[in-house]
Scaffold this motif. Structure first.
Motif, PDB file in Angstrom:
ATOM      1  N   ASP A  33      49.768  49.712  24.246  1.00 25.46           N
ATOM      2  CA  ASP A  33      50.647  49.245  23.172  1.00 25.46           C
ATOM      3  C   ASP A  33      49.981  48.118  22.389  1.00 25.46           C
ATOM      4  O   ASP A  33      49.061  47.457  22.845  1.00 25.46           O
ATOM      5  CB  ASP A  33      52.041  48.878  23.676  1.00 25.46           C
ATOM      6  CG  ASP A  33      52.075  47.645  24.543  1.00 25.46           C
ATOM      7  OD1 ASP A  33      51.372  46.662  24.252  1.00 25.46           O
ATOM      8  OD2 ASP A  33      52.841  47.642  25.522  1.00 25.46           O
ATOM      9  N   TRP A  34      50.479  47.959  21.151  1.00 24.98           N
ATOM     10  CA  TRP A  34      49.880  47.007  20.220  1.00 24.98           C
ATOM     11  C   TRP A  34      49.840  45.591  20.773  1.00 24.98           C
ATOM     12  O   TRP A  34      48.845  44.880  20.596  1.00 24.98           O
ATOM     13  CB  TRP A  34      50.626  47.024  18.887  1.00 24.98           C
ATOM     14  CG  TRP A  34      50.526  48.326  18.161  1.00 24.98           C
ATOM     15  CD1 TRP A  34      51.525  49.236  17.944  1.00 24.98           C
ATOM     16  CD2 TRP A  34      49.363  48.879  17.541  1.00 24.98           C
ATOM     17  NE1 TRP A  34      51.051  50.308  17.239  1.00 24.98           N
ATOM     18  CE2 TRP A  34      49.730  50.115  16.969  1.00 24.98           C
ATOM     19  CE3 TRP A  34      48.051  48.450  17.407  1.00 24.98           C
ATOM     20  CZ2 TRP A  34      48.831  50.918  16.272  1.00 24.98           C
ATOM     21  CZ3 TRP A  34      47.148  49.254  16.725  1.00 24.98           C
ATOM     22  CH2 TRP A  34      47.539  50.472  16.161  1.00 24.98           C
ATOM     23  N   VAL A  35      50.901  45.162  21.437  1.00 28.05           N
ATOM     24  CA  VAL A  35      50.965  43.794  21.970  1.00 28.05           C
ATOM     25  C   VAL A  35      49.847  43.571  22.986  1.00 28.05           C
ATOM     26  O   VAL A  35      49.147  42.558  22.949  1.00 28.05           O
ATOM     27  CB  VAL A  35      52.349  43.502  22.592  1.00 28.05           C
ATOM     28  CG1 VAL A  35      52.372  42.153  23.284  1.00 28.05           C
ATOM     29  CG2 VAL A  35      53.441  43.576  21.523  1.00 28.05           C
ATOM     30  N   ALA A  36      49.651  44.533  23.886  1.00 29.64           N
ATOM     31  CA  ALA A  36      48.595  44.415  24.896  1.00 29.64           C
ATOM     32  C   ALA A  36      47.208  44.391  24.248  1.00 29.64           C
ATOM     33  O   ALA A  36      46.278  43.787  24.785  1.00 29.64           O
ATOM     34  CB  ALA A  36      48.692  45.556  25.901  1.00 29.64           C
ATOM     35  N   LEU A  67      56.146  53.301  16.277  1.00 29.74           N
ATOM     36  CA  LEU A  67      54.772  53.693  16.588  1.00 29.74           C
ATOM     37  C   LEU A  67      54.132  52.611  17.450  1.00 29.74           C
ATOM     38  O   LEU A  67      53.558  51.659  16.956  1.00 29.74           O
ATOM     39  CB  LEU A  67      53.987  53.923  15.286  1.00 29.74           C
ATOM     40  CG  LEU A  67      54.627  54.933  14.341  1.00 29.74           C
ATOM     41  CD1 LEU A  67      53.858  54.989  13.029  1.00 29.74           C
ATOM     42  CD2 LEU A  67      54.747  56.301  14.978  1.00 29.74           C
ATOM     43  N   ARG A  68      54.253  52.747  18.743  1.00 28.30           N
ATOM     44  CA  ARG A  68      53.928  51.683  19.691  1.00 28.30           C
ATOM     45  C   ARG A  68      52.452  51.586  20.091  1.00 28.30           C
ATOM     46  O   ARG A  68      52.043  50.594  20.683  1.00 28.30           O
ATOM     47  CB  ARG A  68      54.772  51.850  20.943  1.00 28.30           C
ATOM     48  CG  ARG A  68      56.250  51.825  20.650  1.00 28.30           C
ATOM     49  CD  ARG A  68      56.940  50.948  21.625  1.00 28.30           C
ATOM     50  NE  ARG A  68      58.352  50.822  21.312  1.00 28.30           N
ATOM     51  CZ  ARG A  68      58.891  49.727  20.841  1.00 28.30           C
ATOM     52  NH1 ARG A  68      58.160  48.675  20.631  1.00 28.30           N
ATOM     53  NH2 ARG A  68      60.176  49.671  20.600  1.00 28.30           N
ATOM     54  N   THR A  69      51.678  52.627  19.789  1.00 27.42           N
ATOM     55  CA  THR A  69      50.268  52.635  20.193  1.00 27.42           C
ATOM     56  C   THR A  69      49.397  53.135  19.034  1.00 27.42           C
ATOM     57  O   THR A  69      49.897  53.775  18.104  1.00 27.42           O
ATOM     58  CB  THR A  69      50.034  53.577  21.397  1.00 27.42           C
ATOM     59  OG1 THR A  69      50.250  54.932  20.974  1.00 27.42           O
ATOM     60  CG2 THR A  69      50.928  53.234  22.577  1.00 27.42           C
ATOM     61  N   PRO A  70      48.098  52.887  19.105  1.00 28.49           N
ATOM     62  CA  PRO A  70      47.211  53.443  18.087  1.00 28.49           C
ATOM     63  C   PRO A  70      47.312  54.965  17.991  1.00 28.49           C
ATOM     64  O   PRO A  70      47.300  55.527  16.902  1.00 28.49           O
ATOM     65  CB  PRO A  70      45.818  53.000  18.545  1.00 28.49           C
ATOM     66  CG  PRO A  70      46.073  51.730  19.290  1.00 28.49           C
ATOM     67  CD  PRO A  70      47.376  51.958  20.000  1.00 28.49           C
ATOM     68  N   ARG A  71      47.442  55.635  19.134  1.00 26.94           N
ATOM     69  CA  ARG A  71      47.562  57.098  19.113  1.00 26.94           C
ATOM     70  C   ARG A  71      48.810  57.528  18.345  1.00 26.94           C
ATOM     71  O   ARG A  71      48.787  58.504  17.596  1.00 26.94           O
ATOM     72  CB  ARG A  71      47.573  57.674  20.526  1.00 26.94           C
ATOM     73  CG  ARG A  71      47.505  59.198  20.523  1.00 26.94           C
ATOM     74  CD  ARG A  71      47.474  59.789  21.924  1.00 26.94           C
ATOM     75  NE  ARG A  71      46.494  59.228  22.807  1.00 26.94           N
ATOM     76  CZ  ARG A  71      45.208  59.579  22.866  1.00 26.94           C
ATOM     77  NH1 ARG A  71      44.740  60.482  22.024  1.00 26.94           N
ATOM     78  NH2 ARG A  71      44.387  59.021  23.726  1.00 26.94           N
ATOM     79  N   ASP A  72      49.920  56.785  18.520  1.00 28.44           N
ATOM     80  CA  ASP A  72      51.148  57.093  17.785  1.00 28.44           C
ATOM     81  C   ASP A  72      50.929  56.995  16.275  1.00 28.44           C
ATOM     82  O   ASP A  72      51.374  57.861  15.522  1.00 28.44           O
ATOM     83  CB  ASP A  72      52.282  56.134  18.171  1.00 28.44           C
ATOM     84  CG  ASP A  72      52.778  56.304  19.593  1.00 28.44           C
ATOM     85  OD1 ASP A  72      52.501  57.349  20.218  1.00 28.44           O
ATOM     86  OD2 ASP A  72      53.455  55.367  20.080  1.00 28.44           O
ATOM     87  N   LEU A  73      50.252  55.943  15.844  1.00 31.37           N
ATOM     88  CA  LEU A  73      50.008  55.752  14.417  1.00 31.37           C
ATOM     89  C   LEU A  73      49.076  56.835  13.874  1.00 31.37           C
ATOM     90  O   LEU A  73      49.327  57.404  12.803  1.00 31.37           O
ATOM     91  CB  LEU A  73      49.435  54.362  14.140  1.00 31.37           C
ATOM     92  CG  LEU A  73      49.164  54.015  12.682  1.00 31.37           C
ATOM     93  CD1 LEU A  73      50.390  54.222  11.805  1.00 31.37           C
ATOM     94  CD2 LEU A  73      48.667  52.585  12.559  1.00 31.37           C
ATOM     95  N   LEU A  74      48.021  57.142  14.604  1.00 28.80           N
ATOM     96  CA  LEU A  74      47.112  58.207  14.182  1.00 28.80           C
ATOM     97  C   LEU A  74      47.854  59.533  14.043  1.00 28.80           C
ATOM     98  O   LEU A  74      47.684  60.248  13.047  1.00 28.80           O
ATOM     99  CB  LEU A  74      45.965  58.357  15.193  1.00 28.80           C
ATOM    100  CG  LEU A  74      44.915  57.261  15.194  1.00 28.80           C
ATOM    101  CD1 LEU A  74      44.068  57.338  16.455  1.00 28.80           C
ATOM    102  CD2 LEU A  74      44.042  57.361  13.963  1.00 28.80           C
ATOM    103  N   ALA A  75      48.682  59.861  15.030  1.00 26.77           N
ATOM    104  CA  ALA A  75      49.419  61.122  14.996  1.00 26.77           C
ATOM    105  C   ALA A  75      50.395  61.168  13.824  1.00 26.77           C
ATOM    106  O   ALA A  75      50.525  62.199  13.155  1.00 26.77           O
ATOM    107  CB  ALA A  75      50.161  61.329  16.317  1.00 26.77           C
ATOM    108  N   ALA A  76      51.075  60.055  13.566  1.00 27.19           N
ATOM    109  CA  ALA A  76      52.050  60.015  12.472  1.00 27.19           C
ATOM    110  C   ALA A  76      51.359  60.209  11.124  1.00 27.19           C
ATOM    111  O   ALA A  76      51.827  60.984  10.285  1.00 27.19           O
ATOM    112  CB  ALA A  76      52.811  58.694  12.493  1.00 27.19           C
TER     113      ALA A  76
END
Length: 89
Positions: A33-36, A67-76
């Motif tokens: 996740d982005w915070v981590a 969109l909690r992770t980089p993968r989420d943002l890429l997929a979106a």
């Protein structure tokens, strides 16, 4: 003409331009996740805006929350690019 996929490298460049430390390594942390990863909400909001302008897409208004992770943002982003690519073929 097919729209190129939004890549990890492109995301890293947008994050850096938005104010994230250049040493951020997304390759091993796509599901972290982005915070981590040390990416705060303001940088993420700026990154989302930069991606929208660069790729001419419109992310959901709640993208920063959903969109909690980089993968989420890429997929979106890539999901939004697919219809545009299909419309041109």
């Amino acid at each position: 003409m097919e729209t190129p996929e939004f890549t990890v490298e492109e995301l890293a460049a947008e994050l850096t331009a938005a104010g994230t430390d250049e040493s951020l390594d997304l390759a091993g942390g796509l599901d972290t996740d982005w915070v981590a990863l040390g990416v705060d909400s303001l940088v993420l909001l700026e990154t989302a805006g930069r991606v929208e302008r660069a790729r001419k897409v419109r992310l959901p208004d709640d993208a920063v929350d959903v969109l909690r992770t980089p993968r989420d943002l890429l997929a979106a982003v890539n999901a939004l690019l697919e219809p545009a690519s299909e419309a041109r073929t």
